[in-house]
Design a protein around this motif. Structure first.
Motif: not given
Lengths: 189, 189
Positions: A185, B39, B65, B95-96, B98-100, B102, B105
């Motif tokens: 990003h 996380n 996060h 990515c955070s 907070a999005e799911g 890791k 992912r």
């Protein structure tokens, strides 16, 4: 020790970008001065702490001759050596400033800094002039938090082959640089 | 993301020797857990501070996060990825939590730690279980001082190809290792 190669041409560099050189974790040479004394020590325990102001934390053991010079002057210069200086780095780390002047002993060039009294080491790829920002952990952990107030960096090479100390007398030499910029990003670059 | 290669075989490692892996300045993956959340974050601003107890300081920004998970649990695991995990490292840093989750992912394996509640990342070359030792600089600098209380390190390779972040989306890959052991005083090794 004979004088090292001729001095790299260095130019001003933005202090808020010194992480480019320090975050990868190189061994550095810390130069200091207080009254009529000056010294150099090797240092591998350091950590970026903030971009602006440009803060760097580091451990300088109270057993080092440099400790009192830095504690009293509240200044130092963090210099970035490359693999060409490995023998100077090892030599500097294995003798004490109490035994004599390390600039002379190791054939290194002391150049005047702009913002601090400690000298720059001319042979290094980069030199970062530092002023003590916060000394509250010096007593308990020998941990100094410096602000980098001026940065000097050689124009080339873009990716200097820095030295990364592993303990036990072993150094990792900086290898290939790869970019994943396209996967970042923009605000995280 | 598909699961990474099979897990390296790791064994206990002396905590007072973790400088062998952390002093060269690699990017690390910090795993954490608090209550039902867990996380992973990337982290490049860390610093050895003491051999015994084995202390490591690091900056974990309050914008992450992971910050609250670590601040509240007072624990984390510092995991050492190698170049084979570069895409996971970049993805995790971009990515955070907070999005799911890791771990899911990025296809990483959460293994139970022995001394802390945070999970180990099984794919990493090493994992260092950490407990908060001193939080006095967390408020001002987001700087945590952890004690490494348990270390797990892969048997091979001896010199893992670690990743060293230079900013701007670029990583230096660990290169050749050279020894100057013969030039060190024994007490400095």
């Amino acid at each position: 020790m004979p004088r090292a190669a001729r001095l790299p041409s260095r130019q001003d560099f933005p202090v808020h970008q010194v992480r480019r050189y320090l975050e990868p974790g190189p061994i550095v040479l810390v130069s200091s001065a207080y009254r009529r004394q000056r010294n150099i020590m090797t240092m591998g325990w350091h950590c970026m702490m903030e971009f602006a102001p440009s803060l760097l934390g580091c451990v300088i053991s109270s057993g080092n001759h440099s400790f009192e010079l830095i504690r009293k002057s509240r200044e130092c210069v963090i210099n970035l050596p490359t693999a060409a200086l490995i023998d100077q780095v090892v030599g500097i780390g294995n003798c004490s400033g109490a035994e004599g002047d390390k600039f002379e002993r190791f054939g290194l060039t002391a150049l005047p800094a702009q913002q601090v009294g400690a000298p720059l080491i001319g042979e290094c790829h980069a030199s970062f002039e530092c002023r003590l920002h916060d000394g509250r952990l010096v007593g308990k952990y020998n941990y100094f938090i410096f602000e980098v107030v001026k940065a000097h960096v050689a124009r080339t090479p873009k990716n200097p082959q820095t030295l990364h100390y592993k303990g036990n007398g072993e150094f990792m030499l900086a290898g290939e640089v790869v970019s994943r910029r396209a996967k970042f990003h923009r605000e995280y670059l």
